[in-house]
Design a protein around this motif. Sequence first.
Motif, PDB file in Angstrom:
ATOM      1  N   ARG A  15      23.723 -37.600  19.248  1.00  0.00           N
ATOM      2  CA  ARG A  15      24.257 -38.822  19.838  1.00  0.00           C
ATOM      3  C   ARG A  15      24.188 -38.885  21.366  1.00  0.00           C
ATOM      4  NH1 ARG A  15      28.889 -40.650  20.018  1.00  0.00           N
ATOM      5  NH2 ARG A  15      28.335 -42.812  19.661  1.00  0.00           N
ATOM      6  N   GLU A  26      25.512 -42.062  23.632  1.00  0.00           N
ATOM      7  CA  GLU A  26      26.725 -41.972  24.461  1.00  0.00           C
ATOM      8  C   GLU A  26      26.427 -42.345  25.908  1.00  0.00           C
ATOM      9  OE1 GLU A  26      28.844 -38.505  21.759  1.00  0.00           O
ATOM     10  OE2 GLU A  26      28.035 -37.974  23.732  1.00  0.00           O
ATOM     11  N   LYS A  85      28.186 -45.465  27.890  1.00  0.00           N
ATOM     12  CA  LYS A  85      28.985 -45.160  29.083  1.00  0.00           C
ATOM     13  C   LYS A  85      28.403 -45.858  30.324  1.00  0.00           C
ATOM     14  CE  LYS A  85      31.870 -42.875  31.775  1.00  0.00           C
ATOM     15  NZ  LYS A  85      33.287 -43.192  31.810  1.00  0.00           N
TER      16      LYS A  85
END
Lengths: 192, 192
Positions: free
Chosen positions: A176, A180, A184
């Motif tokens: 992932r 991520e 973010k």
Amino acid sequence: MARPSLKENIVAAALDTLHRQGFNATGVQDITDAAGVPKGSFYNHFESKEDLGIEVIERYWQRALTHLGMLNDANVPPIVRLKSYFRSLDEISRKNKYQRGCLIGNMATEMSDQSRPIRERLAIVMAAWTRGIESCVREAQADGSMRRDIDAKMIASFLLNAWEGTAMRTKVDKDRTALEAFEKVVFTSLTQ
Amino acid sequence: MARPSLKENIVAAALDTLHRQGFNATGVQDITDAAGVPKGSFYNHFESKEDLGIEVIERYWQRALTHLGMLNDANVPPIVRLKSYFRSLDEISRKNKYQRGCLIGNMATEMSDQSRPIRERLAIVMAAWTRGIESCVREAQADGSMRRDIDAKMIASFLLNAWEGTAMRTKVDKDRTALEAFEKVVFTSLTQ
């Protein structure tokens, strides 16, 4: 219920096979085998593998377009819709064990310089996909949740492209991390 | 000057052919024809096309790594280095008439699920590429030109992935639109 046509069987089998293996690694025989139809029947329905490739892109896009509909849900704030949308794509990646990636991106990478009809269809699809994201970005800019110093169309195009690159990286890393980083960076730097 | 070896000729021809056509659309015969060597000689130097594919990735990466060196130039402010770096990649795309794209991205898309050795090599290369960008991002955060509320490694990974997706989109659209969106969004939203 009507029995699915032979043509329909071929398209469904091709959608799965081309998504898994890519266009050039897949022969017509692989597709007809997967569809459980005689190879000879292929050319009754398609002029060429390229012709089927365009049909497969269209089929995949129709699904993606339905999914994109969640960006229009007026009951949810636009910035939340955008976040949920990319999270749901992320969820699909996870379910596929970070294999396959996006069929549109795969075909774009593999076929843009090999087939003009495929490239032209992909350009239309990616432009439509960008517009779908753009209208939600515009709403988020209007309600003040997304920064306004960058044109909505540019943000939308960037988001789609960055997402495609993220999907590509995920195929390599099989985890992932890239997803991520996407969430973010995008939802820190483009929101306000 | 030493005469380039047969192996070297094959790698050079494969670098060009695989970059143009992709891995699965290219046969060993295409490569040996392009290198001007007999097909039989291929297997004296490589176990398989996959084996050559890894050699080609390595060769391409060594070039990319040299280019990445501009991110270390202490005479230039780090944010300017980052901008110049992506502009220089953009310039390469333009010179290639928005064809080919990035060999690393192409192989990642096409081969990650087909060859474990290729995928593992790509993961190493993309991690190293990310670290090269990360150190410059860290410097830009330290001198206050880049936002500090997102981890440098995440920004670097995102930038590489977003760039790869941008290169992919450029192959489809055959114009600068995606490159412009990348530059505008990244250098507006991540700088301060």
